[in-house]
Enzyme design. Structure first.
Site, PDB file in Angstrom:
ATOM      1  CG  ASN A 216     -70.041 -68.020  32.318  1.00 34.58           C
ATOM      2  OD1 ASN A 216     -68.975 -67.457  32.511  1.00 34.58           O
ATOM      3  ND2 ASN A 216     -70.350 -68.587  31.161  1.00 34.58           N
TER       4      ASN A 216
ATOM      5  CG  HIS B   9     -65.112 -70.706  31.769  1.00 35.15           C
ATOM      6  ND1 HIS B   9     -65.381 -69.579  32.524  1.00 35.15           N
ATOM      7  CD2 HIS B   9     -66.066 -70.748  30.797  1.00 35.15           C
ATOM      8  CE1 HIS B   9     -66.444 -68.976  32.029  1.00 35.15           C
ATOM      9  NE2 HIS B   9     -66.882 -69.667  30.984  1.00 35.15           N
TER      10      HIS B   9
ATOM     11  CB  CYS C  23     -65.590 -67.644  28.789  1.00 37.62           C
ATOM     12  SG  CYS C  23     -67.288 -67.005  28.856  1.00 37.62           S
TER      13      CYS C  23
END
Length: 324
Positions: free
Chosen positions: A281, A251, A114
């Site tokens: 996500n 993020h 990520c």
């Protein structure tokens, strides 16, 4: 004078298939309310059958190039962040290179889960600062729907697919915090936390792609602390503080993590770009996706200080401070 990496254009692509939380209600012991309350996610996009990470990346890359006003022959390289490549090799970046019709320069992948886009952006910036390139396309692209365990309600409801991209160009600055472009970056990893977030497969271990495994509560505890620290570190390197930030583009993992980090930094939520509700996500794609969405909405003004930060498997985390 100082060489700075200035963002000329942004672009993104989301697969056509939109999956609402209700889709999971029909298949798992979960509810829309449970998913929203714990993650802030309402829907996400899933790639179509046969649609690969490089397919998404090429679409986002073309959009960023068009926005930048450059043609592909003006690029010196591509740095692409992903944890879900089409193949073990070659790099997804080389397939994007071919898809764009680019026959010169370099193309390689970065893998920091990520945090991948932050790592890719920092690497591209370093190459520009060093004079190895003048214009670099930086892409984050993922098809996380391909590594989900659809029986694990704690993880499979959180992730989505997508791609985002930015075009960086070398421009001269004065060498101070008023310059346009990337001002500073901060990268970190600590492999002792590997088992908090990982995929249980790989070429040299199982010979399979594997599925995502996560200890969500522990990741959450690390995330808020590490993200706020890296954010303050990178601002300090740029000679700035949280009060100078115009936009936080984090993020997009979890709305509670984003809110907690903003509060710890003393930033109001009206300075935070939030896309997690609509995208879920998307791992390395989430920051460039959010940048592109906010840019297309006209939210960034020339001279705005934009702070990005992310944490992912590894654990790996970092941040980049840039002036729009």
């Amino acid at each position: 004078m100082t060489r700075r990496s200035v963002i000329l254009g942004t672009g993104h692509y989301l697969p056509e298939r939109v999956v609402e939380n209700s889709w999971f209600e029909e298949r798992l012991d979960t509810t829309d309310e449970w998913i929203r309350s714990r993650s802030g996610i309402e829907r996400r996009h899933f790639a179509a059958e046969g649609q690969t990470t490089s397919d998404l990346a090429i679409r986002a890359a073309k959009a960023a190039l068009e926005k930048s006003g450059l043609n592909v022959d003006q690029l010196d390289g591509i740095v692409l962040a992903t944890s879900t490549p089409d193949f073990t090799f070659p790099a997804v970046a080389t397939m994007v290179q071919a898809g764009l019709g680019m026959t010169r320069g370099f193309a390689f992948d970065v893998q920091a889960v990520c945090a991948g886009f932050v790592f890719a952006l920092a690497n591209a910036d370093a190459m520009i600062r060093a004079g190895q390139a003048d214009r670099v396309l930086v892409v984050g692209a993922e098809t996380f729907s391909r590594i989900m365990d659809w029986t694990d309600r704690s993880t499979c409801v959180l992730f989505g697919d997508g791609a985002g991209a930015v075009v960086l160009e070398a421009q001269e600055g004065q060498g101070d915090s008023n310059d346009r472009g990337i001002l500073a970056s901060d990268l970190n990893s600590d492999g002792q936390y590997r088992e908090l977030l990982y995929v249980d497969g790989g070429v040299s271990s199982t010979g399979t792609a594997g599925q995502l495994r996560m200890q969500g509560n522990l990741v959450f505890r690390h995330a808020v602390d590490k993200l706020s620290k890296t954010a303050n570190t990178v601002l300090g390197r740029a000679g700035l503080s949280a009060s100078d930030v115009d936009w936080l583009v984090p993020h997009q993992a979890n709305a509670r993590i984003i809110t907690g980090t903003a509060q710890k930094m003393g930033l109001p939520m009206d300075k935070v770009v939030l896309t997690v509700a609509d995208h879920g996500n998307t791992s390395a794609a989430s920051i460039p996706l959010a940048l592109s969405v906010a840019d297309s909405q006209g939210r960034f003004k020339p001279g705005d200080l934009v702070l990005t930060e992310a944490i992912g498997g590894g654990l790996s985390w970092g941040s980049v401070a840039l002036r729009w």
